[in-house]
Design a protein around this motif. Sequence first.
Motif, mmCIF file in Angstrom:
data_model
loop_
_atom_site.group_PDB
_atom_site.id
_atom_site.type_symbol
_atom_site.label_atom_id
_atom_site.label_comp_id
_atom_site.label_asym_id
_atom_site.label_seq_id
_atom_site.Cartn_x
_atom_site.Cartn_y
_atom_site.Cartn_z
ATOM 1 N N ILE A 448 -44.814 -3.183 29.345
ATOM 2 C CA ILE A 448 -46.122 -2.538 29.206
ATOM 3 C C ILE A 448 -47.041 -2.923 30.362
ATOM 4 O O ILE A 448 -47.667 -2.068 30.998
ATOM 5 N N MET A 449 -47.116 -4.218 30.657
ATOM 6 C CA MET A 449 -47.986 -4.672 31.738
ATOM 7 C C MET A 449 -47.480 -4.211 33.102
ATOM 8 O O MET A 449 -48.260 -3.886 33.991
ATOM 9 N N GLY A 450 -46.140 -4.185 33.259
ATOM 10 C CA GLY A 450 -45.593 -3.669 34.505
ATOM 11 C C GLY A 450 -45.930 -2.209 34.710
ATOM 12 O O GLY A 450 -46.283 -1.787 35.821
ATOM 13 N N LEU A 484 -42.358 1.802 38.241
ATOM 14 C CA LEU A 484 -42.914 2.476 37.068
ATOM 15 C C LEU A 484 -41.804 3.098 36.228
ATOM 16 O O LEU A 484 -41.779 2.961 34.994
ATOM 17 N N MET A 485 -40.867 3.772 36.870
ATOM 18 C CA MET A 485 -39.755 4.381 36.128
ATOM 19 C C MET A 485 -38.923 3.315 35.417
ATOM 20 O O MET A 485 -38.451 3.513 34.306
ATOM 21 N N ARG A 486 -38.758 2.166 36.090
ATOM 22 C CA ARG A 486 -38.001 1.063 35.497
ATOM 23 C C ARG A 486 -38.682 0.572 34.215
ATOM 24 O O ARG A 486 -38.025 0.300 33.206
ATOM 25 N N ASN A 487 -39.996 0.450 34.245
ATOM 26 C CA ASN A 487 -40.738 -0.010 33.070
ATOM 27 C C ASN A 487 -40.717 1.014 31.942
ATOM 28 O O ASN A 487 -40.571 0.670 30.762
ATOM 29 N N LEU A 488 -40.877 2.287 32.313
ATOM 30 C CA LEU A 488 -40.940 3.324 31.289
ATOM 31 C C LEU A 488 -39.607 3.526 30.572
ATOM 32 O O LEU A 488 -39.545 4.203 29.542
ATOM 33 N N ALA A 489 -38.541 2.940 31.099
ATOM 34 C CA ALA A 489 -37.241 3.042 30.427
ATOM 35 C C ALA A 489 -37.171 2.165 29.185
ATOM 36 O O ALA A 489 -36.253 2.323 28.368
ATOM 37 N N PRO A 491 -37.725 1.016 25.479
ATOM 38 C CA PRO A 491 -37.929 1.838 24.278
ATOM 39 C C PRO A 491 -39.373 1.842 23.773
ATOM 40 O O PRO A 491 -39.824 2.845 23.209
ATOM 41 N N SER A 492 -40.103 0.755 23.971
ATOM 42 C CA SER A 492 -41.475 0.708 23.465
ATOM 43 C C SER A 492 -42.403 1.654 24.220
ATOM 44 O O SER A 492 -43.527 1.910 23.790
ATOM 45 N N LEU A 493 -41.927 2.209 25.345
ATOM 46 C CA LEU A 493 -42.757 3.109 26.156
ATOM 47 C C LEU A 493 -42.216 4.538 26.133
ATOM 48 O O LEU A 493 -42.542 5.333 27.010
ATOM 49 N N SER A 494 -41.421 4.860 25.136
ATOM 50 C CA SER A 494 -40.753 6.172 25.115
ATOM 51 C C SER A 494 -41.750 7.324 25.068
ATOM 52 O O SER A 494 -41.570 8.345 25.749
ATOM 53 N N ARG A 495 -42.812 7.201 24.276
ATOM 54 C CA ARG A 495 -43.792 8.298 24.191
ATOM 55 C C ARG A 495 -44.571 8.445 25.487
ATOM 56 O O ARG A 495 -44.865 9.562 25.935
ATOM 57 N N LEU A 496 -44.904 7.315 26.107
ATOM 58 C CA LEU A 496 -45.585 7.394 27.400
ATOM 59 C C LEU A 496 -44.669 8.007 28.456
ATOM 60 O O LEU A 496 -45.118 8.793 29.300
#
Length: 518
Positions: A448-450, A484-489, A491-496
């Motif tokens: 999340i912070m990344g 950013l793509m690495r962080n969004l992978a 699961p807790s950021l799936s909706r984002l």
Amino acid sequence: MTEDDVSQPLWIVALPDHEATEQLARSLADELRPGDLVTLSGGLGAGKTTFARALIRAVAGEPDLEVPSPTFTLMQVYEGPKHPIVHADFYRLSGGDELVELGWDEMTENAVTLVEWPERADDALKSERLDIRLDLAPDGGRIATLSGFGLFESRLMRLRAFRELVERCGWTDALRMPMPSDASVIRSYERLMKPSGETALLMISPPRPPGPPVRRGKPYTTIAKLAETIHAFVAMDKGLRSLGFSAPRIYGEALDAGLLLIEDLGSEPFVDVNGPIPERYAEATRLLVKLHGMTLPQVLPVTEGQEHAIPPYDLEALLIELELLADWYVPHIIGNLLSGSARAEFVNLWTETLSEVLSGPTTWVLRDYHSPNLIWLPEREGLARVGIIDFQDAVLGSPAYDVASLLQDARVTVSPDMELRLIGLYARERKAADPTFDVASFARAYAIMGAQRATKILGIFARLDRRDGKPHYLRHLPRIETYLMRNLAHPSLSRLKVWYENYLPRLIPPVDDTPPSP
């Protein structure tokens, strides 16, 4: 050298001999920029020639430069290393209207200009200037009276504070050498070098002027919890050093002027031609392990009677940083604008996502803990080998933020393998020191912070290009996008992640789930 009370608008300096006169001129030369006007007046024998010659030689960078009087030619132009110097003597001028015939405005627009007998030009000279009057002192020597007009007033007071600072700390004879600027638009550094070779750094960080209100009457800097004076740096520096970390020692300070004379930690980097140096990044990671395992104060002393309360990295601050993506990156890099509904969805998703880290553990977040602000000190031992130089914007927030700042370095690529190894190092050592440390919660907070930091930096680097004329930051965008793509992978950021796929397809192409044709 004696000086009058600092509250006076004038700076009066006693000059006992020629050397003192030349020294004052050299000090002023370090402050002058293209377009600056210096007017010089005084009676016969007051030292104008000595002062003018020393000033011009210092600006030109030629200590033996021949500097004849321009009394009969009116103007003499010298080519300096960075910009020309115009030396004018208006004694034979009959009025300011003659300046037009001389092509005065064109000649002086990008030059440092020194004018003797300025009163002969009537009111034709621009009002923003530095005025210097030299007079004979009753008991011998000379007296210089300096007055700043327009923006020169604050510049003169800062120079005065600098002179007092170096005299107080024993650095009067040091050579001043500018250093490359960072992303800050108000902060700069100079390296001071004594004839003996000893060095120190001059940190120049005047109070941040209030920006335009952007939300509920408050400027961006206030909402984002950015330091508005140098006091925050002093407090965090003292706090870090008290814990045994290698922040620079402060030799002297002029807080109101935004000046600090600090230890020069050198320039041994954490990266080389091959990228991050693994053992140095590992030590920087271990420093965060130690810091995050400590019980830390939330208020730190600045000086006697003054304290600095470390602000919280709250939802308002995190969100306004995230919105830099919509304000700068999307229109100037992607090339379109977000609709009101898309922006509202972005804010709502991030508000929901950030709730976990905002309710989690907090620590000192140094905020810019990455390679440009870390210096390797091989002569020291253990974690003291990690020198830290940029922490004035520190806040109270998630421990994961600085770990992500280090391991997703904005200016140098950290490979996924190295990042994973060092995240593992951090988690193992935190767990060994504190069995209650929740590794899974930390992993979520890290993602999340990344993602928050990467999103913010995309906006900041686009703003540095468009607003501040620093296009070289654009070369880092592909790296930040990859982080950013690495962080969004996660699961807790799936909706984002779906939001970024929908509205920033250049950044994150949507996955094609269509089965291949037979």
